[in-house]
Design a protein around this motif. Sequence first.
Motif, PDB file in Angstrom:
ATOM      1  N   GLN A 198       0.828  -1.210   0.000  1.00 21.74           N
ATOM      2  CA  GLN A 198       0.000   0.000   0.000  1.00 21.74           C
ATOM      3  C   GLN A 198       0.865   1.263   0.000  1.00 21.74           C
ATOM      4  O   GLN A 198       0.544   2.252  -0.667  1.00 21.74           O
ATOM      5  CB  GLN A 198      -0.932  -0.024   1.207  1.00 21.74           C
ATOM      6  CG  GLN A 198      -2.001  -1.118   1.131  1.00 21.74           C
ATOM      7  CD  GLN A 198      -2.719  -1.322   2.441  1.00 21.74           C
ATOM      8  OE1 GLN A 198      -2.963  -0.354   3.165  1.00 21.74           O
ATOM      9  NE2 GLN A 198      -3.060  -2.560   2.751  1.00 21.74           N
ATOM     10  N   ASN A 201       2.068   1.995  -3.427  1.00 20.68           N
ATOM     11  CA  ASN A 201       1.018   2.609  -4.241  1.00 20.68           C
ATOM     12  C   ASN A 201       0.847   4.080  -3.895  1.00 20.68           C
ATOM     13  O   ASN A 201       0.700   4.928  -4.786  1.00 20.68           O
ATOM     14  CB  ASN A 201      -0.304   1.864  -4.052  1.00 20.68           C
ATOM     15  CG  ASN A 201      -0.397   0.628  -4.930  1.00 20.68           C
ATOM     16  OD1 ASN A 201      -0.658   0.724  -6.128  1.00 20.68           O
ATOM     17  ND2 ASN A 201      -0.169  -0.530  -4.337  1.00 20.68           N
ATOM     18  N   SER A 204       3.565   6.063  -5.341  1.00 15.10           N
ATOM     19  CA  SER A 204       3.449   6.116  -6.802  1.00 15.10           C
ATOM     20  C   SER A 204       2.302   7.010  -7.250  1.00 15.10           C
ATOM     21  O   SER A 204       2.038   7.147  -8.445  1.00 15.10           O
ATOM     22  CB  SER A 204       3.253   4.706  -7.370  1.00 15.10           C
ATOM     23  OG  SER A 204       4.361   3.877  -7.076  1.00 15.10           O
ATOM     24  N   ASN A 206      -0.935   6.511  -6.320  1.00  8.93           N
ATOM     25  CA  ASN A 206      -2.191   5.768  -6.361  1.00  8.93           C
ATOM     26  C   ASN A 206      -2.682   5.521  -4.933  1.00  8.93           C
ATOM     27  O   ASN A 206      -2.193   4.627  -4.240  1.00  8.93           O
ATOM     28  CB  ASN A 206      -1.983   4.449  -7.102  1.00  8.93           C
ATOM     29  CG  ASN A 206      -3.259   3.635  -7.212  1.00  8.93           C
ATOM     30  OD1 ASN A 206      -4.345   4.133  -6.931  1.00  8.93           O
ATOM     31  ND2 ASN A 206      -3.127   2.384  -7.617  1.00  8.93           N
ATOM     32  N   VAL A 209      -5.707   1.973  -3.600  1.00  7.15           N
ATOM     33  CA  VAL A 209      -5.448   0.670  -2.977  1.00  7.15           C
ATOM     34  C   VAL A 209      -5.521   0.791  -1.461  1.00  7.15           C
ATOM     35  O   VAL A 209      -6.189  -0.005  -0.779  1.00  7.15           O
ATOM     36  CB  VAL A 209      -4.084   0.113  -3.410  1.00  7.15           C
ATOM     37  CG1 VAL A 209      -3.753  -1.169  -2.636  1.00  7.15           C
ATOM     38  CG2 VAL A 209      -4.067  -0.171  -4.908  1.00  7.15           C
TER      39      VAL A 209
END
Length: 600
Positions: A198, A201, A204, A206, A209
């Motif tokens: 997580q 993510n 990154s 994002n 998630v």
Amino acid sequence: MPASDLLKEKISHLPHRPGIYKFFDENGIIYVGKAVDIRKRVSSYFNKSTQHNKKTRHLIASIRNIEFTIVDTEADAFLLENNLIKQYQPKYNILLKDGKTYPYICIINERFPRVISTRNKIADGSRYFGPYASVTSMNVLLDLIRALYPLRTCTYNLSSENILSGKFKVCLEYHIGNCKGPCENLYDEESYNQHIIQIRNILSGNLSVAKNYFKDKMSAAAADFQFELAHSFKQKLDLLDSFQAKSTVVSNTLTNIDVFSITSNEKCAFLNYLKVVNGSIIQTQSLEIQKKLEETDEEILASVIVQLRHEFESDSREILVNIEVQLPLPNITVTVPQIGDKRKLLDLSLKNAMYLRKEKESSREKSKDSNEVRIMETMKKDLKLTELPRHIECFDNSNFQGDNPVASMVCFKNAKPSKKDYRHFHIKTVVGPDDFASMYEIVTRRYRRLLDEAAPLPQLIIIDGGKGQLGMAVKALKDLDLWGKIPVIGIAKRLEEIFYPGDNLPLYIDKKSETLRLIQRIRNEAHRFAITFHRSRRDAGTLKTEITDIKGLGAATAEKLLLKYKSVKKIKELNFEELEKEVGKHKAQILQNYFSGQKA
């Protein structure tokens, strides 16, 4: 063989192929460039040398050797040039700050990975995110991660053997709830690694998630009537929502995009870079580039795009820019959007670049103003003035063996030339080479006019000359009832002595003083202005012909025409409309009648 001949010989053997070229001086590489045709590009430096600016001419004069490398394509030349600039950092190439100085967030390659900040990338299998141009932004991310997940911060080697042997004991971090004690096998590796996934993510760009994970956990805890646990998950979800709200979300339809914009002035270029991932801006960087030669905005932008994409490890296949730029990179789309979300994104980037430009230019202007005030304060102290000499006027005479006596007055405001206030004077009341009487005349005329027009008076008058000229300037001020109202000094050329009215001993100012340097600059400008005017008058005098004797024309009109057209022949070729434009209808008719009478 002279160095210039050696270079010409070397240039004649350069290939007509794409590649890079390197210029050397006595000490090494001073410039690296790319070219579609190496020989044509290098030859252009020498064939068009008079068209180059000062810095480029200085580069050309410094070249002692040329080397080149042939590549297959323009794209290869582009990338090789960038790599060589980073490697050698030549003095005439624009350079960016080394990306190694930017911090990264690192997920260390180890069992129960730690998440840390670092400035050093090591090829040990660890995962690095960034670099981050803003340390503050990076710390906000780290604080979010530490608030969401109970990660360890210790440096223990948490191998299975070490944990099972009971080698470690939990620390304070465990007792205050920041860590769940994997060192004593109190937290399983699978759950820990789910958190790491997580975190990857989130770093990154994002957040979905992690948000879905906490939503599921919250719902499950609520269904099991564990309301306190559900509330703790709700708090973590709120943290993510808050973080996302503070992030600049551009559009959910945009994925991975790099945005670059540029604006520039004569000396510098100002750029902004936005890195967009999953519709959100996750990186931003604004920078100023000092121009080294005659780089265009297109050249600077192309170079910066390659360097910043490398520094920030971007793999985006789409680049938005505010000007057309040739970027010979494979599988990369470069566009200048005109409408829609992409245009809004580009406008945001350009707004940042413009803000940086305004900030830098304003800062330099303030610094410049501060420097000027310091100089004026120094002058006030050195010359014992009662107020800052914000407005200074300086007078100088000029004549050649008594002919064409003229004078000049230059004006400096806030220690800078105010050329719109410069004045020339034709000496009207003095016969022969009398500098003293001429000085009296021009000072009287200048300040009588200012008094008549109720115009501002200067805070300092400088007379280019010794005691005699200074005395006549004082007499003129007394006759105008201005004596004692405007400070006046004289500067003698030979020893750069400063004279005060009525003081037999000159004032010697330190040769390195800013006061003396400014006085000298003003005096030299007055002298230059007077000499230039005198030469034009003298040149006009040498053009004396029958036109100066035409009845009804006047010497000033004849002089004006002769100065502009240089000969009577060219004046005769003017039609009536052209003559009327130069001297007016009445005098144009006199000239036309005179020339017609000659033809008859």
